[in-house]
Design an enzyme around this catalytic site. Sequence first.
Site, mmCIF file in Angstrom:
data_model
loop_
_atom_site.group_PDB
_atom_site.id
_atom_site.type_symbol
_atom_site.label_atom_id
_atom_site.label_comp_id
_atom_site.label_asym_id
_atom_site.label_seq_id
_atom_site.Cartn_x
_atom_site.Cartn_y
_atom_site.Cartn_z
ATOM 1 N N GLU A 453 0.843 -1.214 0.000
ATOM 2 C CA GLU A 453 0.000 0.000 0.000
ATOM 3 C C GLU A 453 0.874 1.258 0.000
ATOM 4 O O GLU A 453 0.550 2.276 0.606
ATOM 5 C CB GLU A 453 -0.912 -0.038 1.237
ATOM 6 C CG GLU A 453 -2.276 0.611 1.053
ATOM 7 C CD GLU A 453 -2.913 0.391 -0.289
ATOM 8 O OE1 GLU A 453 -3.199 -0.777 -0.627
ATOM 9 O OE2 GLU A 453 -3.120 1.374 -1.012
HETATM 10 C C1 LIG Z 1 2.230 -9.891 0.517
HETATM 11 C C2 LIG Z 1 2.060 -8.813 -0.494
HETATM 12 C C3 LIG Z 1 0.781 -8.427 -0.866
HETATM 13 C C4 LIG Z 1 0.611 -7.440 -1.843
HETATM 14 N N1 LIG Z 1 -0.654 -7.132 -2.285
HETATM 15 C C5 LIG Z 1 -0.800 -6.317 -3.364
HETATM 16 C C6 LIG Z 1 -2.078 -6.145 -3.991
HETATM 17 O O1 LIG Z 1 -3.083 -6.678 -3.524
HETATM 18 N N2 LIG Z 1 -2.151 -5.373 -5.109
HETATM 19 C C7 LIG Z 1 -1.057 -4.767 -5.647
HETATM 20 O O2 LIG Z 1 -1.192 -4.089 -6.654
HETATM 21 N N3 LIG Z 1 0.172 -4.917 -5.080
HETATM 22 C C8 LIG Z 1 0.320 -5.671 -3.973
HETATM 23 N N4 LIG Z 1 1.564 -5.853 -3.397
HETATM 24 C C9 LIG Z 1 2.703 -5.157 -3.962
HETATM 25 C C10 LIG Z 1 3.213 -4.032 -3.069
HETATM 26 O O3 LIG Z 1 2.309 -2.967 -3.077
HETATM 27 C C11 LIG Z 1 4.623 -3.674 -3.564
HETATM 28 O O4 LIG Z 1 5.478 -4.727 -3.152
HETATM 29 C C12 LIG Z 1 5.099 -2.343 -3.025
HETATM 30 O O5 LIG Z 1 4.348 -1.294 -3.575
HETATM 31 C C13 LIG Z 1 6.577 -2.104 -3.333
HETATM 32 O O6 LIG Z 1 6.895 -2.382 -4.664
HETATM 33 P P1 LIG Z 1 8.099 -3.378 -5.005
HETATM 34 O O7 LIG Z 1 7.907 -4.606 -4.222
HETATM 35 O O8 LIG Z 1 8.204 -3.494 -6.465
HETATM 36 O O9 LIG Z 1 9.371 -2.666 -4.421
HETATM 37 P P2 LIG Z 1 10.217 -1.549 -5.161
HETATM 38 O O10 LIG Z 1 9.323 -0.524 -5.732
HETATM 39 O O11 LIG Z 1 11.213 -2.190 -6.045
HETATM 40 O O12 LIG Z 1 10.959 -0.884 -3.914
HETATM 41 C C14 LIG Z 1 12.124 -1.458 -3.307
HETATM 42 C C15 LIG Z 1 12.715 -0.426 -2.368
HETATM 43 O O13 LIG Z 1 13.092 0.746 -3.105
HETATM 44 C C16 LIG Z 1 12.420 1.892 -2.607
HETATM 45 N N5 LIG Z 1 12.048 2.749 -3.733
HETATM 46 C C17 LIG Z 1 11.424 2.381 -4.873
HETATM 47 N N6 LIG Z 1 11.248 3.451 -5.663
HETATM 48 C C18 LIG Z 1 11.746 4.511 -5.012
HETATM 49 C C19 LIG Z 1 11.850 5.893 -5.283
HETATM 50 N N7 LIG Z 1 11.375 6.418 -6.411
HETATM 51 N N8 LIG Z 1 12.432 6.687 -4.359
HETATM 52 C C20 LIG Z 1 12.916 6.184 -3.218
HETATM 53 N N9 LIG Z 1 12.846 4.894 -2.886
HETATM 54 C C21 LIG Z 1 12.262 4.062 -3.767
HETATM 55 C C22 LIG Z 1 11.211 1.370 -1.849
HETATM 56 O O14 LIG Z 1 10.760 2.275 -0.857
HETATM 57 C C23 LIG Z 1 11.744 0.063 -1.293
HETATM 58 O O15 LIG Z 1 12.451 0.300 -0.098
HETATM 59 C C24 LIG Z 1 1.744 -6.809 -2.404
HETATM 60 C C25 LIG Z 1 3.030 -7.180 -1.992
HETATM 61 C C26 LIG Z 1 3.191 -8.185 -1.076
HETATM 62 C C27 LIG Z 1 4.600 -8.615 -0.713
#
Ligand SMILES: Cc1cc2nc3c(=O)[nH]c(=O)nc-3n(C[C@H](O)[C@H](O)[C@H](O)COP(=O)(O)OP(=O)(O)OC[C@H]3O[C@@H](n4cnc5c(N)ncnc54)[C@H](O)[C@@H]3O)c2cc1C
Length: 619
Positions: A453
């Site tokens: 979220e």
């Molecule tokens: C159990 C689980 C349930 C989920 N449920 C849903 C769901 O129902 N629907 C859905 O759509 N998604 C869902 N998600 C996805 C979740 O919302 C994402 O994992 C989350 O938004 C982070 O994206 P990412 O995992 O790609 O991490 P990334 O975006 O790759 O981030 C990795 C790290 O880099 C940092 N980062 C990334 N971009 C930037 C930036 N521009 N500036 C500074 N720091 C940055 C982040 O803060 C983080 O620390 C779920 C994930 C999990 C694990």
Amino acid sequence: MSNAHPAQNRYKADLREMRFLLFEQFHLGEILSQAPFEAWGPDEVNMVLDESYKFCCEVLGPLNAVGDRVGCRLEDGAVKTPPGFKEAWGKLYEAGWKTLSVSPDHGGQGAPHSLTAIVEEFLSGANAAFNMYPGLAFGAAELIEHFGTPEQQAVFLGPMASGTWGGTMCLTEPHAGSDVGASSTTATKQADGRYLIRGTKIFISGGDHDLADNIVHLALARVENAPPGTKGLSLFIIPKLRINADGTLGERNDVNVGSIEHKMGINGSSTCVLNFGESDGCLGELVGTVENQGMPQMFRMMNGARISVGVQGVAVASTAYLNALDYAKDRKQGPNYTQWKDPTAPRVSIIQHPDVRRMLLDMKARVEGIRALVVKLARHQDAVRVFQGKDDAKASYHQGQVDLLVPLVKAYGSDQSFRVCETAIQVYGGAGYTKDYPVEQYCRDSKIFSIYEGTNHIQAMDLVGRKLGQAGGKNLQAFLGDIAGFCKANEKHAILGPLVKELEGAHEALGGSAMRLLSWSHQGKASLIPLAANRFLEMMSEVAVAWLLLEGAKIALEKAATLPEGDAGAKDRAFYEGKRQAAAYFARSVLPKVKLDAEILGREDTSPVDISDEAFASV
Ligand SMILES: Cc1cc2nc3c(=O)[nH]c(=O)nc-3n(C[C@H](O)[C@H](O)[C@H](O)COP(=O)(O)OP(=O)(O)OC[C@H]3O[C@@H](n4cnc5c(N)ncnc54)[C@H](O)[C@@H]3O)c2cc1C
């Protein structure tokens, strides 16, 4: 206290605390029994508190460890949820706990948000993984209620409110996590006005399950020639089973589960890879009638979803604290610290050891302070509903406070949740690290709250990049003004005065840091903002939590003074003493950090961006 059967309820909540917040601190009574809460009086609120808690202990709590151990399975392309989940889903909707805040026009009870926030805490605390399924369905339905056409509302809202159909929110793709604008799922308009959807979404909570007859996916996709980035995203309704003109379920849509994740926690919640249109047969319809509105539509709903995650945080942290408290009263180890050199001294319960007491009070203060922040926010939401159309200035003040507090509740609530759960394990010692007790599961379950979220850094950037300056800074000024008013009125309080002084100092440091952040943008130092954002969010949250704990302590002292002497008032006296000591601990042992944080922020440390990639490690 020993090895518990996995199907045993371990959920605990303190209902006295809930009633204190609702009725004594946040005066819910002032808005009950009048528009728009005509149907709600104190008796109804108390009945819901008692019955929903009972439901959570009897139905959801016993499935928490089962869900964790058994998890979800993918069989022949379909997800099987853990044993008992389907029956619990039926009972949940029968009891009506998921439709409390839904408008009576759509089959709900129109309850105040303040009450719903507490019931949601029970649901998530008893079984965070289970509550994901109805939580997502609720969010998806709310979105259709706000933005869907009347036809879409007529088709989807009834079955989604009754639990006949579930729902999901599909944003994330393999290369588009935090960077939602990088989504590459496409939507191609067909002659009949529907869209052919093609793409892969990952990490979709409840992406498939066996709890409901159908699942309504809400997915972001890009129509042909849409602008790049978030501006070009549209939101689509994509049912797992197509819906016939008469509302009955038709053939399968081309949405398939690629796989499910094997995760650290919330194992009872299926987290799916969803493939849309692998065989070019995935049909969806636009939410509403206008393309490229996906992000504004999602944003409208994000407040609710982010608050829910903060509630998940306090829910799991609270039951971790109460379980640790129970264990600490029971477990005997070592003599009283004043007799530590005497091998014949009697062994005492570990709650007698000062460091265990410190951990317990630390957990209590954080849990109760964050819960107070959640209810404060919900009370602002209720006030918006009361004043809307009657007193625009008041409605806008309360809405401004909702907007400002959302990132605090989401990020501080979730960060602290993991930390409180970790402290709970420490209270147990080795037993806490085993699966005989629930706290290791709570700790694993709670880690995700700071990630999904919108990661907590995204929340911090939302706070410093958007919310501080929102409405020309008026919302922040009103927040700081409310705290300043409390300090002024109570700085000479006979008992709390010195603690209020601590709050005054932290409040001043916070205000100074807010000005510093805003000035960085004007001084060409904007690159410092992301480095400071998380720290600032924590400072602001700790000031807010201290304020609300002290406000609660003041009320507790006043109420305690009116209690009868002796046994008749003993329970309430102890409760009120707990409020006072939690506030004292937070003001003395946590709050001073805010001033230090302000000083650190002022040092403008750029080492994390100065260091070269190669210098992080030589491997
Ligand atoms: C159990 C689980 C349930 C989920 N449920 C849903 C769901 O129902 N629907 C859905 O759509 N998604 C869902 N998600 C996805 C979740 O919302 C994402 O994992 C989350 O938004 C982070 O994206 P990412 O995992 O790609 O991490 P990334 O975006 O790759 O981030 C990795 C790290 O880099 C940092 N980062 C990334 N971009 C930037 C930036 N521009 N500036 C500074 N720091 C940055 C982040 O803060 C983080 O620390 C779920 C994930 C999990 C694990």
